[in-house]
Design an enzyme around this catalytic site. Structure first.
Site, PDB file in Angstrom:
ATOM      1  N   MET A  22       0.843  -1.201   0.000  1.00 56.44           N
ATOM      2  CA  MET A  22       0.000   0.000   0.000  1.00 56.44           C
ATOM      3  C   MET A  22       0.878   1.250   0.000  1.00 56.44           C
ATOM      4  SD  MET A  22      -3.399  -0.909   2.117  1.00 56.44           S
ATOM      5  CE  MET A  22      -2.759  -0.620   3.734  1.00 56.44           C
ATOM      6  N   GLY A  23       2.151   1.084  -0.353  1.00 54.13           N
ATOM      7  CA  GLY A  23       3.051   2.242  -0.388  1.00 54.13           C
ATOM      8  C   GLY A  23       3.572   2.586   0.995  1.00 54.13           C
ATOM      9  N   GLY A  28      11.502  -3.148   5.168  1.00 55.93           N
ATOM     10  CA  GLY A  28      10.795  -4.438   5.155  1.00 55.93           C
ATOM     11  C   GLY A  28      10.314  -4.752   3.734  1.00 55.93           C
ATOM     12  N   HIS A  29       9.707  -3.758   3.078  1.00 57.73           N
ATOM     13  CA  HIS A  29       9.242  -3.954   1.694  1.00 57.73           C
ATOM     14  C   HIS A  29      10.436  -4.165   0.753  1.00 57.73           C
ATOM     15  CE1 HIS A  29       5.861  -1.356   3.320  1.00 57.73           C
ATOM     16  NE2 HIS A  29       5.199  -2.392   2.860  1.00 57.73           N
ATOM     17  N   GLY A 147       5.486 -10.185   4.148  1.00 58.16           N
ATOM     18  CA  GLY A 147       6.240 -10.137   5.391  1.00 58.16           C
ATOM     19  C   GLY A 147       5.481 -10.839   6.519  1.00 58.16           C
ATOM     20  N   LYS A 149       5.462  -9.834   9.436  1.00 58.12           N
ATOM     21  CA  LYS A 149       4.989  -8.803  10.362  1.00 58.12           C
ATOM     22  C   LYS A 149       3.450  -8.865  10.499  1.00 58.12           C
ATOM     23  CE  LYS A 149       4.584  -4.506  12.123  1.00 58.12           C
ATOM     24  NZ  LYS A 149       3.275  -4.196  11.628  1.00 58.12           N
ATOM     25  N   GLN A 153      -2.427 -12.056   8.349  1.00 58.68           N
ATOM     26  CA  GLN A 153      -2.658 -11.777   6.920  1.00 58.68           C
ATOM     27  C   GLN A 153      -1.932 -12.807   6.051  1.00 58.68           C
ATOM     28  OE1 GLN A 153      -2.628  -7.803   4.825  1.00 58.68           O
ATOM     29  NE2 GLN A 153      -0.520  -8.395   4.384  1.00 58.68           N
ATOM     30  N   LEU A 196       9.531  -2.809  11.627  1.00 57.23           N
ATOM     31  CA  LEU A 196       9.252  -1.732  10.670  1.00 57.23           C
ATOM     32  C   LEU A 196       7.793  -1.811  10.216  1.00 57.23           C
ATOM     33  CD1 LEU A 196      12.435  -1.506   8.438  1.00 57.23           C
ATOM     34  CD2 LEU A 196      11.968  -0.509  10.665  1.00 57.23           C
TER      35      LEU A 196
HETATM   36  O1  PAF Z   1      -0.034  -5.668   3.778  1.00 53.09           O
HETATM   37  C1  PAF Z   1      -0.462  -4.778   3.013  1.00 53.09           C
HETATM   38  O2  PAF Z   1       0.206  -3.794   2.739  1.00 53.09           O
HETATM   39  C2  PAF Z   1      -1.857  -4.902   2.422  1.00 53.09           C
HETATM   40  O3  PAF Z   1      -2.737  -5.494   3.312  1.00 53.09           O
HETATM   41  C3  PAF Z   1      -1.875  -5.631   1.068  1.00 53.09           C
HETATM   42  C4  PAF Z   1      -1.445  -7.081   1.215  1.00 53.09           C
HETATM   43  C5  PAF Z   1      -0.955  -4.933   0.083  1.00 53.09           C
HETATM   44  C6  PAF Z   1      -3.293  -5.635   0.490  1.00 53.09           C
HETATM   45  O4  PAF Z   1      -3.760  -4.335   0.291  1.00 53.09           O
END
Ligand code: PAF
Length: 304
Positions: A22-23, A28-29, A147, A149, A153, A196
């Site tokens: 989500m930007g 971490g990303h 991740g 984290k 999810q 993070l």
């Molecule tokens: O973890 C996230 O940033 C969001 O939940 C994802 C997986 C990109 C879905 O919008």
């Protein structure tokens, strides 16, 4: 690095390694992107603040949008492309319709009995599954990187993909011909232990110190549970007592940091259900300690 802003532009990335985000990107990303490149796949990052996973009172409007810095970071980390879809591309039948459709989604078992994130954010995982399934169908990745984290999810998406493979094509949330392999990646932490998160930028300096309560609480749980991991399997009552001890220690640590605790629990790492029993014939089931706590208006989660 390419910026893809049309569905047609995605054709060249079929079979890629996919990093949905989500930007407001952080190390971490970037580590997910690097991992994907190490796996020999073209890293494709999506940046889309998905409205359907936020409840009306949550931070959708103020969620940080930092596209320029994100693009630079993706390029340095080795991304082949960043996909920046519009709401219309992701939800061609319109947002209102998508929000209705999200309510009808059947969630995988790990989120179907409200207990952790799903108890605190009842509509959250419907929106996550909806957008992730749609992004998988658009991007057609071979692997997708998430991740640890956001541990629940990760489990929800893993189960969604596994279930999808088993369903008849017309019942699949994700197009069965392109269900990617889900690759879990370790949480990246600052040197002091803070996990993070894009939401860390909401924290003021004195709040950041208090936020360390989460990683410290996890460390205390680990110290209590670690001897258990090396022992032959404990009988169920003994294990229950050790888990209760670890949960009490986490709570104490979180309260010492004046955090408002939503949950601080130790669960079976696979099902995320309370640990019921251990079969003495098996090795100990992996455990996961999971925390959600509020610090003013900021909600933090962590696990280990
Ligand atoms: O973890 C996230 O940033 C969001 O939940 C994802 C997986 C990109 C879905 O919008």
């Amino acid at each position: 690095m390419e910026i893809v802003d049309s569905i047609e532009g995605l054709a060249a990335f079929k079979g890629c390694g996919f990093v949905p985000t989500m930007g407001a990107l952080h190390e971490g990303h970037f580590e997910l992107i690097r991992r994907c490149a190490r796996d020999g796949l073209q890293p494709l990052v999506s940046i889309f603040v998905n409205p359907t996973q936020f409840a009306p009172h949550e931070d959708f409007q103020r969620y940080p949008r930092t596209l320029e810095a994100d693009s630079r970071g993706c390029q340095s980390a080795g991304a082949a492309a960043v996909f920046v879809p519009t709401v219309e591309m992701v939800y061609p039948r319109g947002l209102a319709q998508a929000q209705e459709e999200a309510k009808l989604l059947q969630l995988p078992p790990v989120a179907s009995r409200p207990q952790l994130e799903d108890a605190c954010r009842p509509t959250h995982f419907s929106g996550v599954c909806q957008v992730v399934a749609r992004l998988f169908d658009l991007c057609r990745p071979q692997r997708a990187y998430f991740g640890e984290k956001d541990f629940q999810q990760l489990r929800v998406i893993t189960q969604m993909v596994e279930t999808s493979r088993a369903l008849a094509p017309e019942a699949r949330p994700v197009d069965g011909s392109f269900t990617p392999q889900i690759v879990p990646c370790p949480t990246v932490r600052d040197a002091d232990g803070l996990a993070l998160s894009s939401r860390n930028r909401y924290l003021r300096a004195e709040e950041r110190e208090r936020a360390l309560g989460l990683s410290r609480a996890l460390r205390r749980a680990h110290e209590i549970l670690r001897p258990q991991m090396n022992e032959p399997v404990a009988p169920a009552p003994a294990l229950a007592a050790i888990i209760a001890h670890a949960e009490a220690a986490m709570l104490e640590e979180l309260e010492r940091h004046q955090l408002h605790v939503e949950y601080a629990v130790v669960r079976d790492a696979d099902s995320l259900e309370p640990v019921q029993q251990q079969n003495a014939a098996q090795s100990p089931a992996p455990l996961r300690a999971l925390i959600a706590a509020r610090l003013g208006t900021v909600r933090l989660i962590d696990n280990a």
